[in-house]
Design a protein around this motif. Sequence first.
Motif, mmCIF file in Angstrom:
data_model
loop_
_atom_site.group_PDB
_atom_site.id
_atom_site.type_symbol
_atom_site.label_atom_id
_atom_site.label_comp_id
_atom_site.label_asym_id
_atom_site.label_seq_id
_atom_site.Cartn_x
_atom_site.Cartn_y
_atom_site.Cartn_z
ATOM 1 N N ASP A 28 2.752 -5.740 -4.366
ATOM 2 C CA ASP A 28 3.319 -5.414 -5.665
ATOM 3 C C ASP A 28 4.207 -4.190 -5.479
ATOM 4 O O ASP A 28 3.716 -3.096 -5.212
ATOM 5 C CB ASP A 28 2.194 -5.130 -6.665
ATOM 6 N N ALA A 29 5.508 -4.381 -5.644
ATOM 7 C CA ALA A 29 6.470 -3.293 -5.421
ATOM 8 C C ALA A 29 6.339 -2.179 -6.452
ATOM 9 O O ALA A 29 6.825 -1.065 -6.218
ATOM 10 C CB ALA A 29 7.891 -3.847 -5.415
ATOM 11 N N ASP A 30 5.682 -2.444 -7.585
ATOM 12 C CA ASP A 30 5.432 -1.382 -8.565
ATOM 13 C C ASP A 30 4.313 -0.453 -8.113
ATOM 14 O O ASP A 30 4.180 0.651 -8.622
ATOM 15 C CB ASP A 30 5.050 -1.980 -9.926
ATOM 16 N N VAL A 31 3.488 -0.909 -7.158
ATOM 17 C CA VAL A 31 2.334 -0.135 -6.717
ATOM 18 C C VAL A 31 2.559 0.508 -5.351
ATOM 19 O O VAL A 31 2.164 1.653 -5.120
ATOM 20 C CB VAL A 31 1.066 -1.023 -6.672
ATOM 21 N N ILE A 32 3.194 -0.199 -4.442
ATOM 22 C CA ILE A 32 3.378 0.297 -3.074
ATOM 23 C C ILE A 32 4.771 -0.075 -2.565
ATOM 24 O O ILE A 32 5.324 -1.107 -2.937
ATOM 25 C CB ILE A 32 2.269 -0.239 -2.136
ATOM 26 N N LYS B 45 5.719 2.783 2.672
ATOM 27 C CA LYS B 45 4.290 3.121 2.738
ATOM 28 C C LYS B 45 3.551 2.127 3.631
ATOM 29 O O LYS B 45 2.657 2.519 4.389
ATOM 30 C CB LYS B 45 3.684 3.137 1.324
ATOM 31 N N LEU B 46 3.929 0.844 3.577
ATOM 32 C CA LEU B 46 3.327 -0.153 4.472
ATOM 33 C C LEU B 46 3.607 0.211 5.925
ATOM 34 O O LEU B 46 2.724 0.146 6.775
ATOM 35 C CB LEU B 46 3.881 -1.549 4.161
ATOM 36 N N GLN B 47 4.849 0.612 6.201
ATOM 37 C CA GLN B 47 5.222 1.035 7.552
ATOM 38 C C GLN B 47 4.383 2.232 7.988
ATOM 39 O O GLN B 47 3.861 2.268 9.101
ATOM 40 C CB GLN B 47 6.705 1.400 7.605
ATOM 41 N N ALA C 90 -4.542 -5.087 4.185
ATOM 42 C CA ALA C 90 -5.178 -5.877 3.128
ATOM 43 C C ALA C 90 -6.024 -5.012 2.193
ATOM 44 O O ALA C 90 -6.148 -5.318 1.009
ATOM 45 C CB ALA C 90 -6.029 -6.985 3.734
ATOM 46 N N ALA C 91 -6.584 -3.933 2.704
ATOM 47 C CA ALA C 91 -7.427 -3.057 1.899
ATOM 48 C C ALA C 91 -6.626 -2.039 1.087
ATOM 49 O O ALA C 91 -7.194 -1.278 0.306
ATOM 50 C CB ALA C 91 -8.420 -2.324 2.797
ATOM 51 N N THR C 92 -5.313 -2.051 1.241
ATOM 52 C CA THR C 92 -4.453 -1.094 0.560
ATOM 53 C C THR C 92 -4.171 -1.546 -0.869
ATOM 54 O O THR C 92 -3.873 -2.715 -1.107
ATOM 55 C CB THR C 92 -3.122 -0.944 1.329
ATOM 56 N N GLN C 93 -4.242 -0.608 -1.796
ATOM 57 C CA GLN C 93 -3.972 -0.930 -3.194
ATOM 58 C C GLN C 93 -2.538 -1.409 -3.335
ATOM 59 O O GLN C 93 -1.603 -0.792 -2.811
ATOM 60 C CB GLN C 93 -4.198 0.295 -4.070
ATOM 61 N N GLY C 94 -2.360 -2.522 -4.035
ATOM 62 C CA GLY C 94 -1.034 -3.102 -4.237
ATOM 63 C C GLY C 94 -0.718 -4.239 -3.287
ATOM 64 O O GLY C 94 0.212 -4.989 -3.509
ATOM 65 N N VAL C 95 -1.506 -4.372 -2.225
ATOM 66 C CA VAL C 95 -1.289 -5.458 -1.265
ATOM 67 C C VAL C 95 -2.105 -6.665 -1.707
ATOM 68 O O VAL C 95 -3.314 -6.568 -1.901
ATOM 69 C CB VAL C 95 -1.678 -5.031 0.171
ATOM 70 N N GLN C 96 -1.440 -7.783 -1.874
ATOM 71 C CA GLN C 96 -2.105 -9.020 -2.273
ATOM 72 C C GLN C 96 -2.667 -9.742 -1.046
ATOM 73 O O GLN C 96 -3.744 -10.299 -1.097
ATOM 74 C CB GLN C 96 -1.128 -9.952 -2.992
ATOM 75 N N ILE D 73 -2.674 -10.347 -10.505
ATOM 76 C CA ILE D 73 -1.292 -10.807 -10.426
ATOM 77 C C ILE D 73 -0.378 -9.596 -10.293
ATOM 78 O O ILE D 73 -0.471 -8.636 -11.066
ATOM 79 C CB ILE D 73 -0.924 -11.632 -11.667
ATOM 80 N N ALA D 74 0.514 -9.648 -9.316
ATOM 81 C CA ALA D 74 1.435 -8.549 -9.069
ATOM 82 C C ALA D 74 2.515 -8.527 -10.148
ATOM 83 O O ALA D 74 3.064 -9.566 -10.516
ATOM 84 C CB ALA D 74 2.067 -8.695 -7.688
ATOM 85 N N ALA D 75 2.827 -7.340 -10.661
ATOM 86 C CA ALA D 75 3.862 -7.189 -11.679
ATOM 87 C C ALA D 75 5.243 -7.420 -11.075
ATOM 88 O O ALA D 75 6.109 -8.027 -11.691
ATOM 89 C CB ALA D 75 3.778 -5.799 -12.300
ATOM 90 N N LYS D 76 5.447 -6.932 -9.866
ATOM 91 C CA LYS D 76 6.727 -7.095 -9.175
ATOM 92 C C LYS D 76 6.430 -7.570 -7.750
ATOM 93 O O LYS D 76 6.443 -6.782 -6.807
ATOM 94 C CB LYS D 76 7.488 -5.771 -9.169
ATOM 95 N N PRO D 77 6.132 -8.875 -7.586
ATOM 96 C CA PRO D 77 5.748 -9.375 -6.256
ATOM 97 C C PRO D 77 6.907 -9.399 -5.264
ATOM 98 O O PRO D 77 8.014 -9.806 -5.605
ATOM 99 C CB PRO D 77 5.244 -10.785 -6.542
ATOM 100 N N GLU D 78 6.631 -8.920 -4.076
ATOM 101 C CA GLU D 78 7.597 -8.958 -2.980
ATOM 102 C C GLU D 78 6.855 -9.269 -1.693
ATOM 103 O O GLU D 78 5.645 -9.114 -1.609
ATOM 104 C CB GLU D 78 8.342 -7.620 -2.857
ATOM 105 N N THR D 79 7.609 -9.706 -0.696
ATOM 106 C CA THR D 79 7.048 -9.988 0.615
ATOM 107 C C THR D 79 7.832 -9.197 1.656
ATOM 108 O O THR D 79 9.059 -9.266 1.693
ATOM 109 C CB THR D 79 7.124 -11.495 0.947
#
Length: 126
Positions: free
Chosen positions: A95-99, A103-105, A73-79, A44-50
């Motif tokens: 999870d915005a607390d992780v990534i 960084k996604l860009q 999908a293989a990146t840490q923090g990506v649900q 479960i993401a602590a700070k979920p964002e899309t």
Amino acid sequence: MKFTSSILTLALSTLLFIGCKETNSKAEESKTITSTTEIKKNIIAAKPETASFTIDGMSCAIGCAKTIEKKLAATQGVQEAKVDFDKKQATVNFDADVISPEKLQEIVEKAADGKTYTVSAIKIKA
């Protein structure tokens, strides 16, 4: 004649052995990526964002879109990550607390040679 036949048999056996070994390695690698993705979906993401954004430079659905989707999908923090080739659109639950969206860009833009893909119109939903 027997000598030539023996050498040919040995060469073919060696080739088959090496070829099968590489195939098994790729299968194991694929299983690892799938397992990692399945495990991350259960966290479960602590700070979920899309994040949704446009990706320019994709030329095919499997070679480009699926490759980017797997890397995200293989990146840490990506649900979860979805890349729609036809719409040139990516949607990433993270999870915005992780990534961060930046960084996604970076991951997308460096997915090929660093010059092929361009990310734009990033929208974030909390």
